[in-house]
Design a protein around this motif. Structure first.
Motif, PDB file in Angstrom:
ATOM      1  N   TYR A 100     -23.048  11.580  -2.241  1.00 14.92           N
ATOM      2  CA  TYR A 100     -23.310  10.276  -1.641  1.00 14.92           C
ATOM      3  C   TYR A 100     -24.441  10.491  -0.654  1.00 14.92           C
ATOM      4  CZ  TYR A 100     -22.814   5.795   0.675  1.00 14.92           C
ATOM      5  OH  TYR A 100     -23.056   4.540   1.190  1.00 14.92           O
ATOM      6  N   LEU A 101     -25.590   9.924  -0.970  1.00 13.65           N
ATOM      7  CA  LEU A 101     -26.794  10.141  -0.182  1.00 13.65           C
ATOM      8  C   LEU A 101     -26.926   9.072   0.892  1.00 13.65           C
ATOM      9  CD1 LEU A 101     -29.501  11.929  -0.264  1.00 13.65           C
ATOM     10  CD2 LEU A 101     -30.508   9.893  -1.295  1.00 13.65           C
ATOM     11  N   VAL A 102     -27.231   9.501   2.093  1.00 10.16           N
ATOM     12  CA  VAL A 102     -27.459   8.603   3.215  1.00 10.16           C
ATOM     13  C   VAL A 102     -28.944   8.586   3.544  1.00 10.16           C
ATOM     14  CG1 VAL A 102     -27.086   8.323   5.690  1.00 10.16           C
ATOM     15  CG2 VAL A 102     -25.169   8.837   4.201  1.00 10.16           C
ATOM     16  N   ALA A 103     -29.469   7.408   3.834  1.00 11.03           N
ATOM     17  CA  ALA A 103     -30.878   7.271   4.184  1.00 11.03           C
ATOM     18  C   ALA A 103     -31.014   7.047   5.688  1.00 11.03           C
ATOM     19  CB  ALA A 103     -31.510   6.106   3.440  1.00 11.03           C
ATOM     20  N   ALA A 104     -31.974   7.762   6.285  1.00  9.37           N
ATOM     21  CA  ALA A 104     -32.283   7.590   7.700  1.00  9.37           C
ATOM     22  C   ALA A 104     -33.785   7.440   7.859  1.00  9.37           C
ATOM     23  CB  ALA A 104     -31.778   8.782   8.517  1.00  9.37           C
ATOM     24  N   SER A 105     -34.199   6.479   8.659  1.00  6.24           N
ATOM     25  CA  SER A 105     -35.617   6.272   8.933  1.00  6.24           C
ATOM     26  C   SER A 105     -36.090   7.270   9.982  1.00  6.24           C
ATOM     27  CB  SER A 105     -35.861   4.862   9.468  1.00  6.24           C
ATOM     28  OG  SER A 105     -35.402   3.884   8.564  1.00  6.24           O
ATOM     29  N   PRO A 106     -37.271   7.871   9.797  1.00  9.11           N
ATOM     30  CA  PRO A 106     -37.811   8.765  10.828  1.00  9.11           C
ATOM     31  C   PRO A 106     -37.870   8.063  12.181  1.00  9.11           C
ATOM     32  CG  PRO A 106     -39.088   8.966   8.812  1.00  9.11           C
ATOM     33  CD  PRO A 106     -38.141   7.825   8.605  1.00  9.11           C
ATOM     34  N   ILE A 107     -37.372   8.736  13.194  1.00  8.16           N
ATOM     35  CA  ILE A 107     -37.199   8.079  14.489  1.00  8.16           C
ATOM     36  C   ILE A 107     -38.529   7.671  15.122  1.00  8.16           C
ATOM     37  CG2 ILE A 107     -37.197  10.189  15.884  1.00  8.16           C
ATOM     38  CD1 ILE A 107     -34.921   7.056  16.287  1.00  8.16           C
TER      39      ILE A 107
END
Length: 280
Positions: free
Chosen positions: A261-268
Motif C-alpha cells: 500500500y503506497l502512500v504519497a507525500a508532497s515534498p515539503i
C-alpha cells in the motif's frame, strides 16, 4: 510482471535524478499506471481512532485531529493536523498557524475556519484557526511541476500552538530535508490520528500518477510501511513525514502498488512555497 519503463533522459525528473546520483545516492525513477486517491478521512466516532488524539489541545501540536469549520452534517470526519507553522505572506506575516491538507481543512469556497478537534456530533465547536489558505494541484518548484495538497490557518486568539512538536514523536521536529537530499530506502516516520506512529521507507523519489480527480500528481515521494504494515490509513491525511527529526514531506494520498500500500507525500519545500509558511 509489468515491465518497468524508464522516463526520457531529458525529463525534468530524470535531470534531478542525475543530480542526486552525482551525490552518490542510489536512486531510480519509473513510470506507473496506478491512481493516487486522497487518503480517506475518518469519522470521529470510529472505534479504531486513538481517542487521546481527538482531545482539545492547547497548545496544539502535530498529529492530532482537525477539520473544516462547517456543520457536522457536511463534514463528520477528521484528518490530521500536521504541524505548527509561522505564516510569512504579507497579510498574515508572523502569525502562528496550523498546517494540514486541503482536503482535511477545506470544505467549500466559504470555508475560512478550522476546528480542533474536528467537528463531531456534539454541541461544542472548538474553533482553532481562521484566515484559511488551501490549495490542491501542481505547482512549479525548482523548475519542475510538483503536486501539493496543503492548507494553513492562523491560530485564533484563545488558542495556541507549539512549534516543532508532534504527538507521539520524541524530541523536537526541526528543519526540513530538501527533495534533492532524499534517497531511495531512506527510513521515514509519521504520526497520524488513525494509525499513530508508524515507520516506513522511501520507495519512489519522483512518483507520478493521477489523483482521484484525474489530475496527474507529479514528482511525489512514494512511501511504504515496514514489514508489510500500512504506513498510513484513513484519517492520517495531513501528517508530516520525517527523516530523523526533520520534515521531508506532507502526506496526502495513497493506493495499491503491487503487494504494497503506497502512500504519497508532497515534498515539503513545495508546500512551504505554496502556503508561504516557515517551519524553522
Amino acid at each position: 510482471m509489468k515491465e518497468k519503463k524508464k522516463l526520457p533522459a531529458d525529463d525534468p525528473a530524470m535531470l534531478l535524478l542525475g543530480e542526486i546520483q552525482n551525490r552518490g545516492i542510489a536512486t531510480d525513477v519509473i513510470e506507473s499506471n496506478n491512481v493516487l486517491a486522497d487518503i480517506p478521512l475518518i469519522r470521529l466516532d470510529d472505534p479504531s481512532l486513538d481517542q487521546s488524539r481527538t482531545d482539545v489541545f492547547n497548545p496544539m501540536v502535530g498529529g492530532i485531529s482537525c477539520g473544516p469549520g462547517v456543520s457536522v452534517l457536511y463534514a463528520p470526519w477528521a484528518g490530521t493536523l500536521g504541524i505548527a507553522a509561522t505564516r510569512t505572506n504579507f497579510d498574515n506575516f508572523g502569525e502562528p498557524g496550523i498546517m494540514s491538507n486541503q482536503h482535511v481543512m477545506y470544505y467549500d469556497p466559504e470555508t475560512t475556519t478550522v476546528y480542533q478537534p474536528a467537528r463531531k456530533d456534539s454541541v461544542w465547536n472548538y474553533q482553532a484557526g481562521d484566515k484559511l489558505k488551501a490549495f490542491k494541484g501542481n505547482v512549479l518548484f525548482g523548475g519542475v511541476q510538483i503536486y501539493v495538497d496543503c492548507a494553513v490557518a492562523s491560530v485564533i486568539a484563545d488558542r495556541s500552538s507549539a512549534r516543532w512538536s508532534v504527538f507521539g514523536i520524541d524530541g523536537l521536529v526541526m528543519g526540513i530535508v530538501e527533495r534533492s537530499n532524499v534517497g531511495l530506502g531512506n527510513p521515514v516516520i509519521k504520526s497520524g490520528i488513525a494509525t499513530g506512529v508508524t515507520n516506513g521507507k522511501v520507495k519512489y523519489l519522483s512518483y507520478e500518477a493521477p489523483d482521484s480527480g484525474g489530475v496527474i500528481a507529479y514528482n511525489q515521494f512514494g512511501i511504504v510501511g515496514d514489514d508489510g504494515v500500512k504506513f498510513a490509513d484513513g484519517g492520517d491525511s495531513g501528517s508530516v513525514v520525517l527523516i530523523g527529526s526533520k520534515i521531508m514531506g506532507l502526506l496526502w494520498g495513497g493506493g495499491p502498488d503491487n503487494t504494497d500500500y503506497l502512500v504519497a507525500a508532497s515534498p515539503i519545500e513545495a508546500v512551504i512555497q505554496t502556503l508561504n509558511v516557515n517551519l524553522a
